[in-house]
Design an enzyme around this catalytic site. Structure first.
Site, PDB file in Angstrom:
ATOM      1  N   HIS A  32       5.484   0.062   5.749  1.00  0.00           N
ATOM      2  CA  HIS A  32       5.517  -0.950   4.693  1.00  0.00           C
ATOM      3  C   HIS A  32       5.681  -0.257   3.348  1.00  0.00           C
ATOM      4  CE1 HIS A  32       4.041  -4.508   7.070  1.00  0.00           C
ATOM      5  NE2 HIS A  32       3.999  -3.510   7.928  1.00  0.00           N
ATOM      6  N   SER A  51       7.721  -6.646   3.219  1.00  0.00           N
ATOM      7  CA  SER A  51       6.872  -7.672   3.812  1.00  0.00           C
ATOM      8  C   SER A  51       5.932  -8.219   2.754  1.00  0.00           C
ATOM      9  CB  SER A  51       6.070  -7.049   4.962  1.00  0.00           C
ATOM     10  OG  SER A  51       5.160  -7.967   5.491  1.00  0.00           O
ATOM     11  N   LYS A 103       0.574 -15.337  12.064  1.00  0.00           N
ATOM     12  CA  LYS A 103      -0.531 -15.933  11.321  1.00  0.00           C
ATOM     13  C   LYS A 103      -1.016 -17.169  12.094  1.00  0.00           C
ATOM     14  CE  LYS A 103       0.537 -13.246   7.719  1.00  0.00           C
ATOM     15  NZ  LYS A 103      -0.327 -12.166   7.231  1.00  0.00           N
ATOM     16  N   HIS A 129       1.373   0.487   9.174  1.00  0.00           N
ATOM     17  CA  HIS A 129       0.951  -0.384   8.076  1.00  0.00           C
ATOM     18  C   HIS A 129       0.123   0.432   7.095  1.00  0.00           C
ATOM     19  CE1 HIS A 129      -1.018  -3.595   5.838  1.00  0.00           C
ATOM     20  NE2 HIS A 129      -0.058  -4.381   6.256  1.00  0.00           N
ATOM     21  N   ARG A 130       0.222   0.089   5.804  1.00  0.00           N
ATOM     22  CA  ARG A 130      -0.424   0.913   4.777  1.00  0.00           C
ATOM     23  C   ARG A 130      -1.686   0.269   4.210  1.00  0.00           C
ATOM     24  NH1 ARG A 130       3.355   0.433  -0.662  1.00  0.00           N
ATOM     25  NH2 ARG A 130       3.580  -1.824  -0.673  1.00  0.00           N
ATOM     26  N   ASN A 178     -11.246  17.730  -3.925  1.00  0.00           N
ATOM     27  CA  ASN A 178     -12.426  17.846  -4.765  1.00  0.00           C
ATOM     28  C   ASN A 178     -12.153  17.539  -6.218  1.00  0.00           C
ATOM     29  OD1 ASN A 178     -15.057  18.296  -4.403  1.00  0.00           O
ATOM     30  ND2 ASN A 178     -14.961  20.517  -4.301  1.00  0.00           N
ATOM     31  N   GLU A 236      -2.567  -6.324  10.255  1.00  0.00           N
ATOM     32  CA  GLU A 236      -3.237  -5.019  10.224  1.00  0.00           C
ATOM     33  C   GLU A 236      -4.701  -5.101  10.637  1.00  0.00           C
ATOM     34  OE1 GLU A 236      -3.357  -6.814   6.120  1.00  0.00           O
ATOM     35  OE2 GLU A 236      -1.856  -6.558   7.687  1.00  0.00           O
ATOM     36  N   THR A 251       5.021 -11.388  10.787  1.00  0.00           N
ATOM     37  CA  THR A 251       3.606 -11.179  11.093  1.00  0.00           C
ATOM     38  C   THR A 251       3.011 -12.491  11.592  1.00  0.00           C
ATOM     39  OG1 THR A 251       3.544  -9.604   9.279  1.00  0.00           O
ATOM     40  CG2 THR A 251       1.443 -10.299  10.185  1.00  0.00           C
TER      41      THR A 251
END
EC number: 4.1.1.39
Length: 466
Positions: free
Chosen positions: A318, A370, A166, A285-286, A114, A195, A164
């Site tokens: 990560h 990464s 792609k 993963h963040r 809060n 992610e 990763t």
């Protein structure tokens, strides 16, 4: 008359206690406080302690039914931030009774729930937390940890290599699986779902899992090494997430993945428990972290999110690359990298670590480097992160001019060359480029990679400074 005086309260009378001796069971927090003009730092610090524990804005008669001294947060120390005009570090101690056991969710709801919208503050940032062993012991932590992972994979004495896949969106499951196979076959240990690859119309999760499992087994059979692909189990509901993890277990693959901030700590902790019970490694993963941690004056520093993840559970996370960035950032990054891996971390303000932290043998987490890294970075990465890390080259593998398998070969050769050079006592920081050049004479794949990425740099001034 009633036994209390109604009205709006002066927080510092109750919540600013500079004489307080912190207890071993307290959760301690360091906040960077920027008060509104005219608000004294003691009042601001006390307000933070109050609003994140027992306080409310006015006196209420039900206060008389509890023991405030037992349950209140206390601001026990305030120091000005060097180089900033109106900014302070406020240290707050919370009694352990305020928190539910084994719940990162409740810990954050209490401490940062809060108070960040509080009007008397211009900005507020949680810089660090000290989690006491008494609280740590209520968490399972990482499903397996660094040592168990090495034993499962039978890989020792070097960082692990990942990639990763792609383009992250748009591939069919079959083509995706092909890219996975090519990278693993070329010499990587892991490949990774992006992610945001969950279960979209162009590639549903079950199809992807199936083709990736096929790729893993084919690459394992051909290389004699254990391989993995981080199958992203992140989903719209916890039930669906667990369903995906169950399917991964049925396929017999070694590792799944979760986006812990967008998925939430409750979901993450459930998944971590499932992973330990079923022998799955968990890659974290963040995604969304920069929304929370990028502003210097407001939000939560990533080292706190990293500590929270070690409690909630994950085997990889990560944590930035350091490479090509500035010195200060390097020390800060290594500070939370050590927090993830080590059993004890000493207080060290030069690295942004405000408290000594003991993890009482909670398993460690492998940091993952990464994003924008390639073969020329390998010596620096090997030196900075050491053996207990995962180095991930997405574009740095798939962008190789000869295709994916040679891209993987180039990275593996570069890594093995750096590890060997280090073991022979060479200085990676000074001789790094030379080591890569020498290795590329024996590896045409590496030579081609060196040529493609020789000019690439991502250099900007550091964001994350003390």
């Amino acid at each position: 008359g009633v036994g209390f005086k109604a009205g709006v309260k002066d927080y510092k009378l109750t919540y600013y206690t500079p004489d307080y001796q912190t207890q071993d069971t307290d959760i301690l927090a360091a906040f960077r406080v920027t008060p509104q003009p005219g608000v004294p730092p003691e009042e601001a610090g006390a307000a933070v302690a109050a609003e994140s524990s027992t306080g409310t804005w006015t006196t209420v008669w039900t206060d008389g039914l509890t023991s405030l001294d037992r349950y209140k947060g206390r601001c026990y120390h305030i120091e000005p931030v060097a180089g900033e005009e109106n900014q302070f570090i406020a240290y707050v101690a919370y009694p352990l009774d305020l928190f539910e056991e084994g719940s990162v969710t409740n810990m954050f709801t209490s401490i940062v729930g809060n108070v960040f919208g509080f009007k008397a503050l211009r900005a507020l940032r949680l810089e660090d937390l000290r989690i006491p062993p008494a609280y740590t012991k209520t968490f399972q932590g990482p499903p397996h940890g660094i040592q168990v992972e090495r034993d499962k994979l039978n890989k020792y004495g070097r960082p692990l290599l990942g990639c990763t896949i792609k383009p992250k969106l748009g591939l069919s499951a079959k083509n995706y699986g092909r890219a996975v196979y090519e990278c693993l076959r070329g010499g990587l240990d892991f490949t990774k779902d992006d992610e945001n690859v969950n279960s979209q119309p162009f590639m549903r999760w079950r199809d992807r899992f199936l083709f990736c499992a096929e790729a893993i087994y084919k690459a394992q059979a051909e290389t004699g090494e254990i391989k993995g692909h981080y199958l992203n189990a992140t989903a719209g509901t916890c039930e669906e997430m667990i369903k995906r993890a169950v399917f991964a277990r049925e396929l017999g693959v070694p590792i799944v993945m979760h986006d812990y901030l967008t998925g939430g700590f409750t979901a993450n902790t459930s998944l971590a428990h499932y992973c330990r019970d079923n022998g799955l490694l968990l890659h974290i993963h963040r995604a969304m972290h920069a929304v929370i941690d990028r502003q210097k004056n407001h939000g939560i520093h990533f080292r706190v999110l990293a500590k929270a993840l070690r409690l909630s559970g994950g085997d990889h996370i990560h944590s930035g690359t350091v490479v090509g960035k500035l010195e200060g950032e390097r020390e800060i990054t290594l500070g939370f990298v050590d927090l993830l891996r080590d059993d004890n971390t000493e207080k060290d303000r030069s690295r942004g670590i405000y408290f000594t932290q003991s993890w009482v043998s909670l398993p460690g987490v492998l940091p993952v480097a990464s994003g924008g890294i390639h073969v020329w970075h390998m010596p620096a990465l090997t030196e900075i992160f050491g053996d207990d890390s995962v180095l991930q080259f997405g574009g740095g593998t798939l962008g190789h001019p000869w295709g994916n398998p040679p891209g993987a070969v180039a990275n593996r050769v570069a890594l093995e060359a750096c590890v060997q050079a280090r073991n022979e006592g060479r200085d990676l920081a000074r001789e790094g480029n030379e080591i890569i050049r020498e290795a590329s004479k024996w590896s045409p794949e590496l030579a081609a990679a060196c040529e493609v990425w020789k000019e690439i740099k991502f250099e900007f001034p550091a964001m994350d400074t003390l």
